[in-house]
Design a protein around this motif. Structure first.
Motif, PDB file in Angstrom:
ATOM      1  N   GLY A  20     -14.519   8.507 -80.308  1.00 14.04           N
ATOM      2  CA  GLY A  20     -13.486   8.022 -79.971  1.00 14.04           C
ATOM      3  C   GLY A  20     -13.009   6.556 -80.049  1.00 14.04           C
ATOM      4  N   SER A  21     -13.904   5.909 -81.046  1.00 12.02           N
ATOM      5  CA  SER A  21     -13.819   4.429 -80.936  1.00 12.02           C
ATOM      6  C   SER A  21     -13.477   4.051 -82.277  1.00 12.02           C
ATOM      7  N   ASN A  22     -12.759   2.848 -82.570  1.00  6.15           N
ATOM      8  CA  ASN A  22     -12.396   2.466 -83.991  1.00  6.15           C
ATOM      9  C   ASN A  22     -13.096   1.062 -83.895  1.00  6.15           C
ATOM     10  N   ASN A  23     -14.431   0.966 -84.114  1.00  7.08           N
ATOM     11  CA  ASN A  23     -15.418  -0.264 -83.884  1.00  7.08           C
ATOM     12  C   ASN A  23     -15.305  -0.941 -85.083  1.00  7.08           C
ATOM     13  N   GLY A  24     -14.701  -0.624 -85.938  1.00  2.82           N
ATOM     14  CA  GLY A  24     -14.952  -1.488 -87.574  1.00  2.82           C
ATOM     15  C   GLY A  24     -15.896  -1.085 -88.473  1.00  2.82           C
ATOM     16  N   LYS A  25     -16.813  -0.233 -87.885  1.00  2.65           N
ATOM     17  CA  LYS A  25     -18.079   0.318 -88.600  1.00  2.65           C
ATOM     18  C   LYS A  25     -17.493   1.369 -89.495  1.00  2.65           C
ATOM     19  N   LYS A  26     -16.666   2.211 -89.075  1.00  2.00           N
ATOM     20  CA  LYS A  26     -15.838   3.377 -89.885  1.00  2.00           C
ATOM     21  C   LYS A  26     -15.061   2.524 -90.992  1.00  2.00           C
ATOM     22  N   LYS A  27     -15.349   3.232 -92.106  1.00  2.00           N
ATOM     23  CA  LYS A  27     -14.627   2.810 -93.442  1.00  2.00           C
ATOM     24  C   LYS A  27     -13.130   2.945 -93.303  1.00  2.00           C
ATOM     25  N   SER A  28     -12.369   1.922 -93.576  1.00  9.31           N
ATOM     26  CA  SER A  28     -10.931   1.882 -93.292  1.00  9.31           C
ATOM     27  C   SER A  28     -10.131   2.764 -94.368  1.00  9.31           C
ATOM     28  N   ASP A  29      -8.972   3.276 -93.910  1.00  8.82           N
ATOM     29  CA  ASP A  29      -8.305   4.073 -95.086  1.00  8.82           C
ATOM     30  C   ASP A  29      -7.372   2.987 -95.656  1.00  8.82           C
ATOM     31  N   PHE A  30      -7.551   1.715 -95.296  1.00 11.13           N
ATOM     32  CA  PHE A  30      -6.735   0.691 -95.809  1.00 11.13           C
ATOM     33  C   PHE A  30      -7.640  -0.365 -96.670  1.00 11.13           C
ATOM     34  N   SER A  31      -7.115  -1.141 -97.463  1.00  9.97           N
ATOM     35  CA  SER A  31      -7.686  -2.367 -98.151  1.00  9.97           C
ATOM     36  C   SER A  31      -6.916  -3.190 -98.711  1.00  9.97           C
ATOM     37  N   ILE A  32      -7.164  -4.429 -99.053  1.00 13.01           N
ATOM     38  CA  ILE A  32      -6.519  -5.605 -99.406  1.00 13.01           C
ATOM     39  C   ILE A  32      -6.709  -5.541-100.775  1.00 13.01           C
ATOM     40  N   GLN A  33      -5.536  -5.529-101.658  1.00 16.83           N
ATOM     41  CA  GLN A  33      -5.618  -5.501-103.052  1.00 16.83           C
ATOM     42  C   GLN A  33      -5.027  -6.782-103.742  1.00 16.83           C
ATOM     43  N   ILE A  34      -5.695  -7.315-104.689  1.00 10.00           N
ATOM     44  CA  ILE A  34      -5.189  -8.709-105.179  1.00 10.00           C
ATOM     45  C   ILE A  34      -5.090  -8.253-106.626  1.00 10.00           C
ATOM     46  N   PRO A  35      -3.977  -8.534-107.575  1.00  7.22           N
ATOM     47  CA  PRO A  35      -3.860  -8.098-108.752  1.00  7.22           C
ATOM     48  C   PRO A  35      -5.348  -8.493-109.675  1.00  7.22           C
ATOM     49  N   ASN A  36      -5.766  -8.075-110.355  1.00  6.57           N
ATOM     50  CA  ASN A  36      -6.972  -8.229-111.338  1.00  6.57           C
ATOM     51  C   ASN A  36      -8.044  -8.483-110.523  1.00  6.57           C
ATOM     52  N   ASN A  37      -8.058  -8.128-109.219  1.00  5.15           N
ATOM     53  CA  ASN A  37      -9.225  -8.302-108.239  1.00  5.15           C
ATOM     54  C   ASN A  37      -9.602 -10.004-108.167  1.00  5.15           C
ATOM     55  N   LYS A  38      -8.729 -10.772-108.413  1.00  5.44           N
ATOM     56  CA  LYS A  38      -8.865 -12.307-108.610  1.00  5.44           C
ATOM     57  C   LYS A  38      -9.213 -12.759-107.436  1.00  5.44           C
ATOM     58  N   SER A  39     -10.344 -13.641-107.457  1.00  6.91           N
ATOM     59  CA  SER A  39     -10.750 -14.076-106.299  1.00  6.91           C
ATOM     60  C   SER A  39     -10.712 -16.051-106.040  1.00  6.91           C
ATOM     61  N   GLU A  40     -10.298 -16.428-107.225  1.00  7.61           N
ATOM     62  CA  GLU A  40     -10.483 -17.854-107.307  1.00  7.61           C
ATOM     63  C   GLU A  40      -9.103 -18.265-107.743  1.00  7.61           C
ATOM     64  N   PHE A  41      -8.653 -19.225-107.065  1.00  7.61           N
ATOM     65  CA  PHE A  41      -7.212 -19.640-107.389  1.00  7.61           C
ATOM     66  C   PHE A  41      -7.118 -21.420-107.422  1.00  7.61           C
ATOM     67  N   SER A  42      -6.079 -21.745-108.107  1.00  4.38           N
ATOM     68  CA  SER A  42      -5.657 -23.138-108.097  1.00  4.38           C
ATOM     69  C   SER A  42      -4.753 -23.394-107.107  1.00  4.38           C
ATOM     70  N   ILE A  43      -4.657 -24.518-106.330  1.00  6.39           N
ATOM     71  CA  ILE A  43      -3.730 -24.824-105.276  1.00  6.39           C
ATOM     72  C   ILE A  43      -2.274 -24.721-105.834  1.00  6.39           C
ATOM     73  N   ASN A  44      -2.008 -24.774-106.976  1.00  8.93           N
ATOM     74  CA  ASN A  44      -0.642 -24.614-107.690  1.00  8.93           C
ATOM     75  C   ASN A  44      -0.226 -23.247-108.134  1.00  8.93           C
ATOM     76  N   GLU A  45      -0.951 -22.357-107.454  1.00 12.52           N
ATOM     77  CA  GLU A  45      -0.806 -21.140-107.972  1.00 12.52           C
ATOM     78  C   GLU A  45      -0.283 -20.209-106.749  1.00 12.52           C
ATOM     79  N   GLU A  46       0.447 -18.963-106.852  1.00  8.65           N
ATOM     80  CA  GLU A  46       0.839 -18.342-105.662  1.00  8.65           C
ATOM     81  C   GLU A  46      -0.134 -16.933-105.662  1.00  8.65           C
TER      82      GLU A  46
END
Length: 351
Positions: A20-46
């Protein structure tokens, strides 16, 4: 009730609670996706990101946050476009809160934001030099109304001093208890604030009487390294990648910046000084002083003080560069080091 029945009741209760709870331990049906799984950006990028709905659940709305900064909310809006020019640099967290079918899913993605330009490199010219106590293990240095204040460290030898620059004369001095290893200092609203290293405590003194009037704790950080202020806020380094911004009333660590250049995030920034709207910070055991934008953490310049240590008396307790003081009344900058017998007035020159 026997032991078996007690165990059965416990297991059933646990299963009912878990279903009866959604305490965050259960795997979510949603996820955040960033193109090419990029994780490092420059401040002049979008930064472009979207929420992926793997089970095609009905979405009521999505709210996006960058760190603690709220960005936007929209019904059925799962896409984000963020111009990074106005964000804090360093390690950051992109967060999306998805409201769907009476449930809430909190999604996070770790990213790193770097400066877009390499730091400008500076060198120095020595304008003058003044005597300095060779036994003083300098941890903090600051001018106030033309008078120089110094915090000297090491257990059993820690002091707070008021000095005359030209002669090196000690005008006033307080010896700290042996339990303290003194670190950086700063002066604001007729109070002297002095850090201790691993004692988790900062000390407060009255500027005029030079008497201790209080203390403050470190809340989130474990150590005290350097202090400076801009007339309103106090900035504190702790040896990590963070420079904390303190509440001037409570001294609580409210937020922080992460000094960052175009390649990486810097750590071990020690003595701090506020100079014409920027934070000057020396790196522990290095000859470099970083010039930091206090708004976003960008390291905009590096001053190379190589060779300065060779110009003081050489002895077995001579230690590293540490001690930056800016006299705003004369627009002059001074540096020294741990157990150096000189304080140098220097002019910064673009290399």
């Amino acid at each position: 009730m026997n032991k078996f029945n007690l165990l059965l009741v416990f297991v059933l209760s646990f299963l009912i609670f878990s279903c009866g709870s959604n305490n965050g331990k259960k795997k979510s049906d949603f996820s955040i996706q960033i193109p090419n799984n990029k994780s490092e950006f420059s401040i002049n990028e979008e930064l472009q990101a979207s929420v992926v709905n793997s089970k095609n659940r009905s979405i009521d709305s999505v709210s996006f946050y960058f760190g603690d900064q709220y960005l936007k909310s929209s019904k059925d809006g799962t896409n984000l476009q963020l111009d990074l020019k106005d964000v804090l640099l360093g390690n950051q967290t992109l967060k999306a809160i998805v409201y769907s079918e009476d449930k809430t899913d909190t999604l996070t993605k770790n990213i790193k934001v770097l400066n877009s330009e390499p730091p400008v490199v500076y060198t120095y010219q020595i304008i003058n030099s003044y005597p300095h106590d060779m036994t003083s293990y300098t941890q903090g240095l600051e001018f106030h109304d033309g008078i120089l204040y110094e915090s000297a460290g090491q257990y059993g030898k820690s002091k707070l001093r008021k000095l005359e620059l030209e002669s090196g004369e000690v005008l006033q001095e307080i010896e700290l208890d042996d339990q303290y290893f003194a670190e950086g200092l700063t002066i604001l609203d007729n109070k002297i604030y002095q850090l201790t290293w691993q004692e988790g405590e900062g000390l407060i003194y009255d500027l005029e009487s030079f008497e201790k009037t209080g203390s403050f704790g470190y809340n989130q950080s474990k150590e005290g390294w350097g202090l400076c202020n801009n007339g309103q806020k106090i900035f504190k380094s702790d040896g990590t990648e963070k420079i904390w911004i303190l509440d001037p009333e409570t001294l609580a660590e409210k937020s922080f910046i992460q000094p960052t250049h175009h390649k990486s995030i810097s750590t071990k920034l020690n003595e701090l000084e506020w100079v014409n709207g920027k934070i000057y910070a020396n790196t522990y055991q290095k000859d470099g002083v970083a010039i930091i934008n206090p708004e976003n953490g960008a390291i905009e310049g590096i001053i190379n003080f190589s060779g300065l240590r060779d110009k003081v008396t050489q002895h077995d307790k001579l230690d590293v560069l540490n001690g930056i003081a800016y006299n705003s009344e004369t627009d002059k900058l001074y540096v020294t080091g741990k157990n150096w017998d000189k304080i140098f007035e220097v002019k910064i020159v673009k290399k």
